[in-house]
Scaffold this active site. Structure first.
Site, short mmCIF file in Angstrom:
data_model
loop_
_atom_site.label_atom_id
_atom_site.label_comp_id
_atom_site.label_asym_id
_atom_site.label_seq_id
_atom_site.Cartn_x
_atom_site.Cartn_y
_atom_site.Cartn_z
N HIS A 11 10.86 -3.32 3.18
CA HIS A 11 11.40 -1.95 3.28
C HIS A 11 11.68 -1.36 4.45
O HIS A 11 11.27 -1.72 5.51
CB HIS A 11 10.26 -0.95 2.56
CG HIS A 11 8.92 -1.03 3.29
ND1 HIS A 11 7.93 -2.06 3.56
CD2 HIS A 11 8.25 0.09 3.50
CE1 HIS A 11 7.06 -1.65 4.26
NE2 HIS A 11 7.22 -0.28 4.35
N HIS A 20 0.75 -1.20 -0.04
CA HIS A 20 0.03 0.05 -0.05
C HIS A 20 0.85 1.30 -0.10
O HIS A 20 0.69 2.35 0.70
CB HIS A 20 -1.23 0.08 1.08
CG HIS A 20 -0.32 -0.13 2.64
ND1 HIS A 20 -0.90 -0.55 3.48
CD2 HIS A 20 0.68 0.28 3.05
CE1 HIS A 20 -0.31 -0.51 4.75
NE2 HIS A 20 0.76 0.19 4.46
N GLU A 67 5.00 -5.34 8.32
CA GLU A 67 3.46 -5.10 8.11
C GLU A 67 3.23 -6.47 7.25
O GLU A 67 1.81 -6.54 7.24
CB GLU A 67 3.52 -3.96 6.83
CG GLU A 67 3.75 -2.68 7.41
CD GLU A 67 3.73 -1.39 6.54
OE1 GLU A 67 3.54 -0.35 6.67
OE2 GLU A 67 3.65 -1.59 5.27
N HIS A 103 -1.49 5.10 9.79
CA HIS A 103 -0.12 5.80 9.86
C HIS A 103 -0.30 7.27 10.50
O HIS A 103 0.01 8.16 10.00
CB HIS A 103 0.39 6.11 8.45
CG HIS A 103 0.51 4.73 7.64
ND1 HIS A 103 -0.51 4.10 6.92
CD2 HIS A 103 1.73 4.05 7.35
CE1 HIS A 103 -0.08 2.95 6.49
NE2 HIS A 103 1.14 2.96 6.49
#
Length: 280
Positions: free
Chosen positions: A193, A12, A240, A59
């Protein structure tokens, strides 16, 4: 009765939302990424899901350090796109499915999952970017959405085993809902990441693909990956991927892979995408 007919896994990355909103999704940089979603966009047009249980992480838009729910389910009527610092995305409001959402919430709590129930919140790129990747730029999202937010930002985060078990419990909840509904479950976030520190920009193609291999298999090995392995192999934000395990846990023991896509890089993130169908 309601039924979960498919599971979708997807990154995402917020930059993908920017590409959609600014009409850059076909340029040289973004084109190969979006091409991997073309199959799914056509498939979704044919599947026509009534409701999507969308697993994502907030977030610091709806939650911040003042309140950190491990699992939070949206039971409201609708949700507006969040302003993440540059204004809300120009996408439709998200229409909820409160009857099914409240049913799932009750079932999960009686199944010993301590859910936080949210009736009012804005939803950020963690939820709206996957919708854009699968549905493009419609005037209205073609399915109702049940947001299910998972804390993967501030430790302690839930274990992969707990996430998988939550998926199993969601499947039981959906199957006990009496209305005839085509329900999909999406797990979003990742893949490898890291956004900060000496390892910023870390990508791990081999590990990411091995993770997707595990989700496609008939084993539940992925539910036992320890947090330290995610951190070591996929960077600080690779955790995640535990949200994909909720999706996979909801599909049962065996699945059929309908589509798979992987691309690096997008900004400093690996892009992963899976479409799975439960084999009954």
């Amino acid at each position: 009765m309601a039924r979960i007919t498919a599971g979708v896994g997807s990154s995402h990355v917020p930059l993908l939302g920017v590409a959609v909103d600014q009409g850059k999704w076909q340029d040289d940089y973004f084109g190969p990424i979006f091409k991997g979603y073309e199959w799914t966009r056509e498939w979704e047009k044919a599947e026509k899901p009534d409701v999507i249980v969308l697993i994502y992480n907030d977030h610091a838009s709806a939650f911040d350090a003042s309140i950190i729910p491990t699992f939070a389910i949206g039971c409201g009527e609708s949700y507006k796109p969040a302003d993440e610092g540059w204004g809300p995305r120009p996408v439709p409001d998200v229409e909820g499915a409160p009857d099914l959402a409240w049913h799932i919430a009750q079932s999960l709590i009686l199944d010993d999952f301590d859910m936080t129930i949210i009736n009012e919140m804005d939803v950020d790129h963690g939820l709206t970017v996957p919708l854009s990747m699968m549905f493009g730029q419609p005037e209205k999202w073609p399915a109702k959405i049940i947001p299910l937010a998972v804390n993967v930002v501030t430790y302690p985060v839930p274990s992969g085993n707990r996430c998988w078990a939550l998926g199993e419990a969601i499947a039981r909840a959906v199957a006990s809902f009496p209305e005839d509904l085509n329900v999909q479950i999406w797990g979003t976030g990742g893949m490898s990441h890291q956004l900060q520190g000496p390892r910023a920009g870390l990508l791990n193609r081999e590990w990411d693909n091995r993770f997707m291999d595990m989700l496609e298999s008939g084993t539940d090995d992925a539910r036992h990956i320890p947090h330290i392995e995610y951190l070591r192999e996929t960077g600080s934000e690779g955790i995640e991927m535990v949200m994909w395990l909720i999706m996979r846990g909801a599909l049962g023991k065996r699945v059929k892979t309908l589509h798979r896509h992987y691309h690096i890089p997008c900004s400093n993130t690996a892009i992963g995408h899976l479409v799975l169908e439960p084999e009954l």
